[in-house]
Design a protein around this motif. Structure first.
Motif, mmCIF file in Angstrom:
data_model
loop_
_atom_site.group_PDB
_atom_site.id
_atom_site.type_symbol
_atom_site.label_atom_id
_atom_site.label_comp_id
_atom_site.label_asym_id
_atom_site.label_seq_id
_atom_site.Cartn_x
_atom_site.Cartn_y
_atom_site.Cartn_z
ATOM 1 N N ARG A 622 0.834 -1.211 0.000
ATOM 2 C CA ARG A 622 0.000 0.000 0.000
ATOM 3 C C ARG A 622 0.863 1.254 0.000
ATOM 4 N N LEU A 623 1.995 1.189 0.684
ATOM 5 C CA LEU A 623 2.915 2.330 0.721
ATOM 6 C C LEU A 623 3.434 2.652 -0.682
ATOM 7 N N GLN A 624 3.767 1.627 -1.444
ATOM 8 C CA GLN A 624 4.268 1.884 -2.805
ATOM 9 C C GLN A 624 3.213 2.619 -3.617
ATOM 10 N N ARG A 625 1.964 2.187 -3.439
ATOM 11 C CA ARG A 625 0.887 2.831 -4.207
ATOM 12 C C ARG A 625 0.677 4.266 -3.750
ATOM 13 N N ALA A 626 0.828 4.498 -2.443
ATOM 14 C CA ALA A 626 0.680 5.866 -1.935
ATOM 15 C C ALA A 626 1.804 6.754 -2.475
ATOM 16 N N ILE A 627 3.009 6.210 -2.489
ATOM 17 C CA ILE A 627 4.144 6.983 -3.021
ATOM 18 C C ILE A 627 3.868 7.360 -4.470
ATOM 19 N N GLU A 628 3.376 6.378 -5.203
ATOM 20 C CA GLU A 628 3.076 6.620 -6.611
ATOM 21 C C GLU A 628 2.025 7.723 -6.783
ATOM 22 N N ALA A 629 0.960 7.618 -5.997
ATOM 23 C CA ALA A 629 -0.141 8.568 -6.137
ATOM 24 C C ALA A 629 0.295 9.981 -5.739
ATOM 25 N N VAL A 630 1.004 10.100 -4.636
ATOM 26 C CA VAL A 630 1.420 11.422 -4.164
ATOM 27 C C VAL A 630 2.409 12.040 -5.150
ATOM 28 N N THR A 631 3.348 11.230 -5.613
ATOM 29 C CA THR A 631 4.341 11.725 -6.563
ATOM 30 C C THR A 631 3.685 12.204 -7.847
ATOM 31 N N LYS A 632 2.743 11.419 -8.325
ATOM 32 C CA LYS A 632 2.031 11.776 -9.543
ATOM 33 C C LYS A 632 1.296 13.109 -9.345
ATOM 34 N N GLY A 633 0.636 13.234 -8.206
ATOM 35 C CA GLY A 633 -0.081 14.472 -7.912
ATOM 36 C C GLY A 633 0.850 15.677 -7.942
ATOM 37 N N LEU A 634 1.997 15.564 -7.298
ATOM 38 C CA LEU A 634 2.931 16.696 -7.251
ATOM 39 C C LEU A 634 3.500 16.984 -8.637
ATOM 40 N N ASP A 635 3.866 15.938 -9.345
ATOM 41 C CA ASP A 635 4.476 16.139 -10.659
ATOM 42 C C ASP A 635 3.491 16.698 -11.675
ATOM 43 N N GLU A 636 2.226 16.374 -11.501
ATOM 44 C CA GLU A 636 1.226 16.835 -12.467
ATOM 45 C C GLU A 636 0.477 18.070 -11.985
ATOM 46 N N TYR A 637 0.999 18.720 -10.967
ATOM 47 C CA TYR A 637 0.374 19.923 -10.419
ATOM 48 C C TYR A 637 -1.036 19.648 -9.913
ATOM 49 N N ASP A 638 -1.264 18.428 -9.463
ATOM 50 C CA ASP A 638 -2.576 18.091 -8.911
ATOM 51 C C ASP A 638 -2.403 17.962 -7.402
ATOM 52 N N PHE A 639 -2.308 19.126 -6.762
ATOM 53 C CA PHE A 639 -1.874 19.157 -5.370
ATOM 54 C C PHE A 639 -2.937 18.662 -4.409
ATOM 55 N N ALA A 640 -4.210 18.887 -4.749
ATOM 56 C CA ALA A 640 -5.273 18.429 -3.864
ATOM 57 C C ALA A 640 -5.222 16.910 -3.761
ATOM 58 N N HIS A 641 -4.996 16.244 -4.875
ATOM 59 C CA HIS A 641 -4.935 14.793 -4.801
ATOM 60 C C HIS A 641 -3.689 14.317 -4.077
ATOM 61 N N ALA A 642 -2.585 15.002 -4.305
ATOM 62 C CA ALA A 642 -1.364 14.626 -3.590
ATOM 63 C C ALA A 642 -1.619 14.675 -2.083
ATOM 64 N N ALA A 643 -2.199 15.774 -1.619
ATOM 65 C CA ALA A 643 -2.422 15.945 -0.180
ATOM 66 C C ALA A 643 -3.437 14.935 0.346
ATOM 67 N N LEU A 644 -4.548 14.801 -0.366
ATOM 68 C CA LEU A 644 -5.628 13.957 0.144
ATOM 69 C C LEU A 644 -5.314 12.470 -0.004
ATOM 70 N N ASP A 645 -4.584 12.093 -1.031
ATOM 71 C CA ASP A 645 -4.181 10.693 -1.159
ATOM 72 C C ASP A 645 -3.219 10.314 -0.037
ATOM 73 N N PHE A 646 -2.353 11.251 0.306
ATOM 74 C CA PHE A 646 -1.459 10.975 1.424
ATOM 75 C C PHE A 646 -2.269 10.794 2.705
ATOM 76 N N TYR A 647 -3.191 11.701 2.916
ATOM 77 C CA TYR A 647 -4.034 11.645 4.115
ATOM 78 C C TYR A 647 -4.737 10.299 4.213
ATOM 79 N N ALA A 648 -5.342 9.880 3.120
ATOM 80 C CA ALA A 648 -6.119 8.630 3.135
ATOM 81 C C ALA A 648 -5.215 7.446 3.459
ATOM 82 N N PHE A 649 -4.046 7.407 2.848
ATOM 83 C CA PHE A 649 -3.144 6.290 3.145
ATOM 84 C C PHE A 649 -2.708 6.327 4.598
ATOM 85 N N PHE A 650 -2.258 7.489 5.024
ATOM 86 C CA PHE A 650 -1.674 7.561 6.362
ATOM 87 C C PHE A 650 -2.714 7.261 7.433
#
Length: 860
Positions: A622-650
């Motif tokens: 699950r951590l690998q998937r969270a890393i992927e999702a957060v990284t993708k969010g930051l790289d694609e300027y999709d910051f809301a998803h980066a933040a909220l995906d991290f929140y959901a995983f953590f």
RNA sequence: GGGCGCGUAGCUCAGUGGGAGAGCGCUCGCUUCACACGCGAGAGGUCGCUGGUUCGAAACCAGCCGCGCCCACCA
């Protein structure tokens, strides 16, 4: 861990940002992590220039969001090991700063004029030295990892040199010129302003219809106007060439009432035959449209309104000296007396106002400096068309291109005192000398045979946006061949709200291409404008502003940063206090979850991915998937998803399930500590770009980090495909889902949360052993009556269970399942679905149906 | 006048072709030894309206209604 620090960790059950943030920030500064060397190439390095806040500015929510986004990107790339520069600085903000100091003077009973220009400018510098770094300090509170050692100001000596170099070059190229032209005169600031500094407002005026005599005929011509006072400067009447009603009049003359001037009746396409009577009074001196028509037809230009807002001699002696408003009244009164007003109607239309002073713009002809834009725009259009500069989100690309293709000359002179005084000198005969310095100007004058001592310097200053347009390269040392420029230009991305796309972004692209020969940035990301919670504009004067510093004070910078990113979007958003609260709660949760781990791992444990049991494999996956999702969010300027995906995983996966599952192992010293530390280490690094303070503080407590580098320069996690484990995910997710069903049943039936229930396994099925603990069951082989069957588990009758309630719950579940079964059956009976839907969709539907049927079977 | 965007749970917003989601708020139950800024469970939605495309539409298309923004020299 030192006893003292351990004690602190034990005793601090809440994340207290105020205490920690300053200390952590100072440690970053001391470590020089924000101050990169000027080495490497722009391709390998990462850089951003901050949109320079006004030197008079105070950090508002717009800055806070803009800064948070930049800092997240800067920190991400710094952690990726790139040589990373975030350029910080302030803008001298001509009109704004001058206004602040003038207000100060007024409070002292003094004025700018009394003081004189030189003393006034010195006074503004004094103000700047005293208060100018305020906003920079406020960016620090936000956690912004700018290079504070390279702070710039648009009136720095070096910056001024860049501005003059550009001005002179554009002048020599013929792009900058002086002309008598229609400008937007702002009576509030007593200066011309550019088209972009004008905002149109809907206002209700009176539309007057006025009759003009036609010379050599009995007929009259009726024109319509909302500004009768400007008729004093009329020099023609125009009709549409295709308008049959007036065709015969073209070439004749009308007589201007009150004045008696003969006005030629001309034909021009711009006149709308549908409006009013189809006849338009032409005032080339005071209306932009009429000005164009006037220049086309070679009409006389009369200036009846002066720069002081009062009527000039040209308006006639009865009106000269009156304000425009007084003149309007006087003109209307006289026309009325003469019976020339045919009608007066309320009329709603849009009218230009000064963005800066809020006063109604007075269009008039004035001698100003302009910059011709189309040649500069051409390459700036091309780089965007070719995506050499990518604009995100894409709809702004079209808007940019559209504006650039219709670009008009830019009025760059301002009648202010604070700013870059134009590098222009005039000879006694009006000769123009343009040079980068006084010495050069003198030399040039000499060449031209002028007396250098007689030169008089232009008193106007340049539009503030003229200097801002040079920001990405002037801050990096241009026009010198500066190592900074070589290492960091072009920058990687520019972050902005859309309000300054034309005012600033487009101009930077033009200037960068013209003077450095390369775009100023690869990417433009246009982010939200944050509105007040009620949807109005956030503004101090409306009382709708929310001060980011107050939010930081109360909830911490991490909370604000998380909240802003979580609420951000590609369109305007309302400020959500709840999202900031969510950020605060998350920081607190991170702190406390870390306490659990850090206080219970054996001394000297080293973080390492060590999956011992399936739940360990699950969380690593699950951590690998969270890393992927957060990284993708930051790289694609999709910051809301980066933040909220991290929140959901953590929160939901790591804390709610994994920590609960491994607690006993952690307490009992069974192998899990290394894995736990590994997961936390990764999580801290992953969250650091968004929540730098709490992650840095916790990081310092992780064993093996105590003397190591801080998280600000730790490697950013990369997903490890070898750790992705679909089998473990399936199994643990099934256990979670079963646990939840069991808990739901317990809750509905009203069983005390703490009590342990007797249960039995349905033959041949074994749920994961975790379920018994998580759902508080005790398995035995008794043959007591089963009150309910939930998946593979039978709950047995016992004194604590209300059997009737339990049975009704079972029947509820049965109804639910029947509904699901019939929905799935219906779908699968649909031939179209089975034939045309993708195979995996159909298979999934079949599997669901099977599962429902099986559970129904079990319930009896 | 041209262009862009939005309308999804009480609120603020995700979701852009396969069983309606999050946070907050609300209800019920918990001093469970990391956290009450917490834990467990739950209620709540004809996805603005109408038509169309499709086996299947919150999502795609058209029209309508409502809201916001940008650009524009019809007085």
């Amino acid at each position: 861990m030192e006893a003292e620090r351990r004690k602190r960790l034990e005793d601090t059950t809440r994340w207290e940002p105020a205490e920690v943030e300053r200390r952590v920030f100072d440690a970053w500064l001391e470590g020089c992590y924000f101050h990169p060397p000027a080495t490497g190439t722009p391709e390998e390095n990462y850089s951003i220039v901050i949109p320079p806040p006004n030197v008079t500015g105070e950090l508002h929510m717009g800055h806070a969001l803009n800064g948070t986004i930049q800092d997240a990107l800067i920190r991400l790339n710094r952690m990726r090991g790139r040589n990373t520069l975030w350029v910080l600085g302030t803008d001298h903000a001509g009109i704004g700063t001058q206004a602040v100091v003038e207000r100060e003077l007024r409070a002292e009973g003094a004025s700018r004029k009394e003081l004189g220009r030189e003393a006034f400018v010195e006074r503004v510098w004094e103000w700047k030295r005293k208060y100018g770094s305020q906003i920079v300090e406020q960016y620090k509170r936000l956690g912004a990892s700018c290079d504070y050692e390279r702070e710039r100001f648009t009136l720095d000596e070096g910056y001024v040199r860049a501005v003059y170099r550009v001005f002179v070059a554009l002048y020599e190229k013929g792009l900058v010129y002086r002309d008598n032209y229609m400008v937007n005169w702002d009576p509030g600031t007593h200066s011309a302003i550019s088209d972009l500094e004008v905002e149109n407002r809907e206002v209700t005026d009176t539309l007057y219809e006025i009759e003009y005599e036609v010379e050599g005929s009995d007929g009259t011509l009726t024109i319509a106007t909302v500004r009768p006072e400007t008729m004093l400067a009329d020099t023609a009447v125009a009709v549409n060439p295709n308008d049959d009603r007036h065709r015969g009049l073209v070439g004749k003359h009308a007589v201007l009432p009150l004045v008696g001037r003969r006005l030629e009746i001309i034909a021009d396409e711009h006149v709308d035959p549908e409006f009013g009577t189809g006849a338009l009074k032409i005032t080339p001196g005071h209306d932009p449209a009429d000005f164009e028509i006037g220049r086309t037809h070679g009409l006389e230009e009369i200036s009846a309104i002066g720069e002081d807002g009062r009527m000039t001699e040209a308006a006639g002696e009865r009106f000269a000296g009156l304000t425009a408003a007084e003149a309007r009244e006087a003109v209307v009164t006289e026309l009325r007396e003469q019976g020339l007003i045919r009608s007066e109607e309320p009329y709603i239309h849009s009218v230009p106002y000064s963005y800066r002073s809020g006063e109604r713009i007075e269009p008039l002809i004035s001698l100003q400096w302009f910059c011709r834009m189309n040649e500069l725009a051409r390459p700036a259009i091309e780089v965007v068309e070719r995506d050499r500069v990518r604009i995100t989100p894409e709809q702004h690309k079209r808007v940019y291109l559209e504006w650039m293709r219709n670009i008009r000359p830019w009025c760059i002179s301002r009648q202010l005192w604070w700013g870059h005084t134009m590098p222009v000198w005039y000879g006694l005969g009006g000769e123009i000398v343009v040079a980068e310095s006084e010495e050069e100007a003198a030399a040039r004058a000499h060449e031209l045979g002028l007396d250098p001592d007689s030169l008089e310097r232009e008193s106007d200053v340049l539009d503030t946006w003229f200097s801002s347009a040079l920001w990405p390269f002037a801050t990096l040392g241009w026009p010198d061949d500066d190592p900074l420029l070589r290492a960091f230009y072009p920058t990687d991305v520019l972050l902005t709200a859309r309000d300054i796309l034309f005012l600033w972004v487009a101009r930077m692209v033009m200037m960068g291409l013209e003077f450095v020969g390369e775009v100023p940035f690869d990417d433009v990301y246009v982010h939200s404008v944050i509105q007040a919670p009620d949807g109005r504009r956030m503004s101090k004067s409306l009382g709708t502003g929310i001060d980011p510093l107050d939010e930081i004070e109360v909830h911490g910078a991490d909370a604000l940063r998380f909240g802003l990113l979580a609420m951000s979007s590609t369109q305007d958003v309302r400020y959500s206090a709840a999202k900031v609260q969510q950020g605060r709660d998350l920081a607190n949760k991170m702190w406390n979850a870390s306490r659990l781990v850090l206080l219970n791992v054996p001394e000297g444990t080293t973080p390492a991915a060590r999956p011992t049991l399936i739940e360990d494999r699950w969380i690593l996956s699950r951590l690998q998937r969270a890393i992927e999702a957060v990284t993708k969010g930051l790289d694609e300027y999709d910051f809301a998803h980066a933040a909220l995906d991290f929140y959901a995983f953590f929160w939901s996966e790591l804390c709610d399930w994994y920590l609960e599952i491994v607690k006993p192992r952690l307490y009992d010293g069974e192998p899990v500590a290394e894995n736990l530390l590994h997961v936390f280490e990764q999580v801290l690094a992953l969250a650091h770009p968004v929540m730098p303070f709490v992650t840095e503080e916790i990081w310092s407590y992780v064993p093996s980090h105590e003397d190591g580098p801080p998280v600000v320069v730790a490697p950013f996690p990369a997903p490890d495909p070898d750790l992705v484990d679909p089998d473990a995910e399936r199994e643990i997710e099934a256990a979670i889902s079963l646990t939840r069903s069991l808990r739901r049943w317990r809750d509905l039936v009203g069983i005390a949360a703490g009590s342990v229930l007797p249960a039995r396994l349905v033959d041949g099925k074994a749920p994961h052993e975790l379920v018994a603990r998580l759902a508080r069951l005790e398995f035995d082989k008794s043959d007591a009556e089963a009150l309910a069957t939930i998946g593979p588990v039978e709950i047995l009758a016992s004194g604590e269970i209300d059997a009737d309630r339990a049975r009704s719950r079972v029947s509820e579940r049965r109804d639910q399942l029947r509904a699901e079964v019939s929905r799935a059956e219906g779908k699968l009976a649909n031939e179209g679905f089975v034939a045309k839907a993708p195979q995996e969709v159909v298979d999934a539907e079949r599997a669901k149906l099977e599962a429902y049927r099986a559970e129904l079977e079990e319930l009896g």
